[in-house]
Design a protein around this motif. Structure first.
Motif, PDB file in Angstrom:
ATOM      1  N   SER A 124      42.705  39.820  36.123  1.00 60.14           N
ATOM      2  CA  SER A 124      44.129  39.504  36.090  1.00 60.14           C
ATOM      3  C   SER A 124      44.782  39.944  37.396  1.00 60.14           C
ATOM      4  CB  SER A 124      44.796  40.207  34.903  1.00 60.14           C
ATOM      5  OG  SER A 124      46.174  39.929  34.863  1.00 60.14           O
ATOM      6  N   THR A 125      45.730  39.161  37.855  1.00 56.61           N
ATOM      7  CA  THR A 125      46.414  39.462  39.105  1.00 56.61           C
ATOM      8  C   THR A 125      47.102  40.819  39.040  1.00 56.61           C
ATOM      9  OG1 THR A 125      46.787  37.092  39.342  1.00 56.61           O
ATOM     10  CG2 THR A 125      48.049  38.542  40.775  1.00 56.61           C
ATOM     11  N   SER A 126      47.120  41.512  40.171  1.00 56.90           N
ATOM     12  CA  SER A 126      47.634  42.879  40.221  1.00 56.90           C
ATOM     13  C   SER A 126      49.085  42.976  39.765  1.00 56.90           C
ATOM     14  CB  SER A 126      47.519  43.428  41.646  1.00 56.90           C
ATOM     15  OG  SER A 126      46.170  43.568  42.013  1.00 56.90           O
ATOM     16  N   GLY A 127      49.353  44.003  39.001  1.00 59.40           N
ATOM     17  CA  GLY A 127      50.699  44.326  38.550  1.00 59.40           C
ATOM     18  C   GLY A 127      50.667  45.663  37.830  1.00 59.40           C
ATOM     19  N   TYR A 128      51.749  46.415  37.911  1.00 57.92           N
ATOM     20  CA  TYR A 128      51.724  47.777  37.398  1.00 57.92           C
ATOM     21  C   TYR A 128      53.060  48.145  36.751  1.00 57.92           C
ATOM     22  CZ  TYR A 128      47.911  47.733  40.770  1.00 57.92           C
ATOM     23  OH  TYR A 128      46.794  47.375  41.467  1.00 57.92           O
ATOM     24  N   ILE A 129      53.003  49.166  35.892  1.00 63.74           N
ATOM     25  CA  ILE A 129      54.206  49.803  35.376  1.00 63.74           C
ATOM     26  C   ILE A 129      54.166  51.258  35.793  1.00 63.74           C
ATOM     27  CG2 ILE A 129      55.592  50.393  33.356  1.00 63.74           C
ATOM     28  CD1 ILE A 129      54.230  48.110  31.861  1.00 63.74           C
ATOM     29  N   PHE A 130      55.177  51.705  36.528  1.00 66.65           N
ATOM     30  CA  PHE A 130      55.320  53.116  36.861  1.00 66.65           C
ATOM     31  C   PHE A 130      56.229  53.762  35.833  1.00 66.65           C
ATOM     32  CE2 PHE A 130      54.702  52.118  41.659  1.00 66.65           C
ATOM     33  CZ  PHE A 130      53.350  51.964  41.440  1.00 66.65           C
ATOM     34  N   TRP A 131      55.751  54.824  35.213  1.00 64.45           N
ATOM     35  CA  TRP A 131      56.531  55.531  34.204  1.00 64.45           C
ATOM     36  C   TRP A 131      57.102  56.809  34.818  1.00 64.45           C
ATOM     37  CZ3 TRP A 131      57.490  52.907  29.910  1.00 64.45           C
ATOM     38  CH2 TRP A 131      56.588  51.921  29.502  1.00 64.45           C
ATOM     39  N   ILE A 132      58.414  56.957  34.738  1.00 65.45           N
ATOM     40  CA  ILE A 132      59.099  58.144  35.259  1.00 65.45           C
ATOM     41  C   ILE A 132      60.089  58.613  34.203  1.00 65.45           C
ATOM     42  CG2 ILE A 132      60.522  59.088  37.119  1.00 65.45           C
ATOM     43  CD1 ILE A 132      59.504  56.791  38.888  1.00 65.45           C
ATOM     44  N   ASN A 133      59.788  59.771  33.609  1.00 65.52           N
ATOM     45  CA  ASN A 133      60.646  60.329  32.561  1.00 65.52           C
ATOM     46  C   ASN A 133      60.911  59.319  31.436  1.00 65.52           C
ATOM     47  OD1 ASN A 133      60.861  62.815  33.893  1.00 65.52           O
ATOM     48  ND2 ASN A 133      62.559  62.080  35.137  1.00 65.52           N
ATOM     49  N   GLY A 134      59.859  58.602  31.037  1.00 68.60           N
ATOM     50  CA  GLY A 134      59.986  57.650  29.946  1.00 68.60           C
ATOM     51  C   GLY A 134      60.575  56.314  30.327  1.00 68.60           C
ATOM     52  N   ARG A 135      60.939  56.155  31.580  1.00 73.33           N
ATOM     53  CA  ARG A 135      61.515  54.895  32.048  1.00 73.33           C
ATOM     54  C   ARG A 135      60.430  54.082  32.742  1.00 73.33           C
ATOM     55  NH1 ARG A 135      65.428  53.922  37.238  1.00 73.33           N
ATOM     56  NH2 ARG A 135      66.225  51.860  36.675  1.00 73.33           N
ATOM     57  N   GLY A 136      60.274  52.826  32.339  1.00 70.50           N
ATOM     58  CA  GLY A 136      59.256  51.969  32.923  1.00 70.50           C
ATOM     59  C   GLY A 136      59.819  51.101  34.035  1.00 70.50           C
ATOM     60  N   ILE A 137      59.150  51.114  35.181  1.00 68.99           N
ATOM     61  CA  ILE A 137      59.518  50.261  36.315  1.00 68.99           C
ATOM     62  C   ILE A 137      58.310  49.382  36.617  1.00 68.99           C
ATOM     63  CG2 ILE A 137      60.253  50.157  38.715  1.00 68.99           C
ATOM     64  CD1 ILE A 137      61.475  52.933  38.347  1.00 68.99           C
ATOM     65  N   MET A 138      58.484  48.094  36.433  1.00 66.05           N
ATOM     66  CA  MET A 138      57.380  47.151  36.630  1.00 66.05           C
ATOM     67  C   MET A 138      57.331  46.708  38.091  1.00 66.05           C
ATOM     68  SD  MET A 138      56.598  43.643  34.483  1.00 66.05           S
ATOM     69  CE  MET A 138      56.942  44.455  32.929  1.00 66.05           C
TER      70      MET A 138
END
Length: 394
Positions: free
Chosen positions: A309-323
Motif C-alpha cells: 500500500s502506498t505510504s501514509g502515516y498517522i502521528f499520534w500526539i497526546n491522543g490527537r491523530g495527524i494523518m
C-alpha cells in the motif's frame, strides 16, 4: 477452464462470492479472479473497481480508481494503454475518483515508453489538463510564493521554480525536448453522438447509461456508466453510514475503580460539537485508545508496488491523530484497524500526486471538519484538483 461468470449479473455474483476477503491486500482474491477468467474471456473485473476489456488493439480499461495499475500487475496482465474516462469522474458516495490517470500515465511513459490514451469528453480533457499541470509540472506561475514564507525571510533566498523546471522537466527520452502534458497524454474525444472511434476496428459508445466496446462489429462488453466498486468497500461504507456518530474510548486514571471499567467517551455530532460522558466499557460499540505518542503505518510502499500500500502515516500526539499524506483507501485501512475517523483532527499534504493526496478527498467529504496543513502553493494545487474532480460527480 471455462468461465462461469459470463455477463454483468454474473460478475456481480462473483464479487459477492468473494466479498468476505479484503479487496485491498489479499492475494486469495487475485487467485479467485485468475481462476474465474480464462485467457480468452474479454471482460475482467478489477480488484479496486473498474474493468479491463480485451480487444484487437490490446486491453482497454473502463474506470480508473486509485492504484488501479497494481490490479493489472497483480493479475499478471498488461497494464493498459487505453483508458475510458467515465462521464462521472468522482463517486461522492465512496469518496473515490474513478479518473486517476496519473499512475497509468507514468507507467506507460516510463515503463512502456508510450503515451497513455484517454477516451473522454472535451470537458473531461480540459479538467485533466488542469490536474496534470499541477501534478506533473506544478503551477503555471508563482506570484503568491511569498505566502509560503515568513515575512522576514529574504526574497532573494526564495527558490526559483521556473529555473528548476528548465533543468528537471526534460523529456528523458530526448533531453533537448521539454517535458509537457502532451508528452505523456493523448486524447480521443467522443463525437456529438458520444461515440469515440479508436481506429477503423474499435469504437467506444457511451449512451443511455451504458458503455459499449465494439471491435470489428462485435460488441465485446456493455458496462453501466457508473463504475462498479468491490463489495467489501460497499459494505464498509454502509457500516459507517448506519453507525451515525462515531465514538472512541480513552481510559481514565480513576482511583479505586477496578479493571478500569469506566471510560471517557468523546462523541462528535454532525455539526462538529464534541460531547464527553462517562460510560461502562461493555456498552461501547467501538473501542480504541489513542496513544500519547506513536505512529500508525497506513502504508509503507510506493505507487507501483503491486503487493504494498502506498505510504501514509498517522502521528499520534497526546491522543490527537495527524494523518500524513493519506493514501488511497486510508479510511478503509483505518476501519480495518478499528481506528475511528473522528480521531484524526488534521491532515498534512506534502505534495499533490495522487498517491499522496487521494485519501484527503475522502477525509474532507466524510468528516464534519478537518484541518489541512500544507503550504499555500500546495493548497492551491490541491483545490484545483478538487474543483476538477467535483465538476462531474455521481
Amino acid at each position: 477452464m471455462a468461465c462461469q461468470y459470463t455477463n454483468l449479473a454474473d460478475v456481480e455474483q462473483f464479487r459477492k462470492d468473494v466479498q468476505h476477503k479484503d479487496f485491498i491486500s489479499t492475494s486469495l482474491l487475485l487467485e479467485e479472479i485468475q481462476l474465474a477468467y480464462d485467457i480468452e474471456d474479454n471482460l475482467i473485473p478489477l480488484q479496486r473497481g473498474g474493468h479491463i476489456i480485451k480487444t484487437s488493439i490490446g486491453p482497454i480499461q473502463y474506470g480508473l480508481p486509485p492504484e488501479t495499475v497494481k490490479d493489472s500487475l497483480n493479475l499478471g496482465l498488461e497494464v493498459p494503454t487505453y483508458y475510458i474516462i467515465p462521464f462521472h469522474r468522482f463517486n461522492k458516495k465512496f469518496g473515490i475518483s474513478v479518473a486517476e490517470f496519473e499512475f497509468p500515465a507514468y507507467f506507460n511513459f516510463f515503463v512502456k515508453h508510450k503515451q497513455v490514451i484517454l477516451i473522454c469528453t472535451k470537458e473531461a480533457e480540459a479538467s485533466i489538463r488542469i490536474v496534470f499541470q499541477e501534478t506533473l509540472l506544478g503551477p503555471l506561475d508563482h506570484k503568491n510564493l511569498f505566502q509560503d514564507f515568513h515575512p522576514n525571510y529574504p526574497k532573494e533566498a526564495y527558490p526559483n521554480f521556473h529555473k528548476e523546471l528548465s533543468i528537471f522537466s526534460k523529456n528523458p527520452t530526448n533531453p533537448n525536448e521539454p517535458l509537457q502534458i502532451d508528452t505523456l497524454l493523448k486524447f480521443i474525444i467522443y463525437d456529438d453522438n458520444n461515440v469515440a472511434q479508436i481506429n477503423e476496428h474499435v469504437q467506444i459508445i457511451n449512451q443511455n447509461g451504458f458503455v459499449k466496446v465494439i471491435d470489428n462489429g462485435i460488441q465485446l462488453a456493455e458496462l453501466p456508466e457508473k463504475v462498479v466498486f468491490p463489495e467489501d468497500y460497499k459494505r464498509y461504507k454502509n457500516q459507517v453510514k448506519s453507525e451515525g456518530s462515531l465514538k472512541y474510548s480513552q481510559k481514565l486514571d480513576t482511583p479505586g475503580v477496578k479493571e478500569q471499567k469506566l471510560q471517557k467517551i468523546v462523541t462528535w455530532s454532525e455539526d462538529g460539537v464534541k460531547a464527553v460522558k462517562i460510560s461502562d466499557l461493555k456498552h461501547l460499540s467501538c473501542q480504541f485508545t489513542p496513544p500519547n505518542l506513536a505512529v500508525t503505518v497506513l502504508g509503507c510502499s510506493h505507487g507501483f508496488d503491486p503487493k504494498g500500500s502506498t505510504s501514509g502515516y498517522i502521528f499520534w500526539i497526546n491522543g490527537r491523530g495527524i494523518m500524513v499524506d493519506p493514501p488511497p483507501y486510508a479510511s478503509f485501512h483505518m476501519d480495518q484497524m478499528g481506528i475511528p475517523s473522528v480521531l484524526i483532527s488534521a491532515v498534512i499534504i506534502s505534495h499533490c500526486h495522487a498517491d499522496h493526496d487521494a485519501g484527503t478527498f475522502h477525509k474532507i467529504l466524510y468528516d464534519t471538519r478537518v484541518e489541512v496543513i500544507t503550504t499555500k502553493t500546495i493548497m492551491h494545487s490541491f483545490l484545483e484538483k478538487i474543483f476538477c474532480h467535483q465538476q462531474n460527480v455521481n
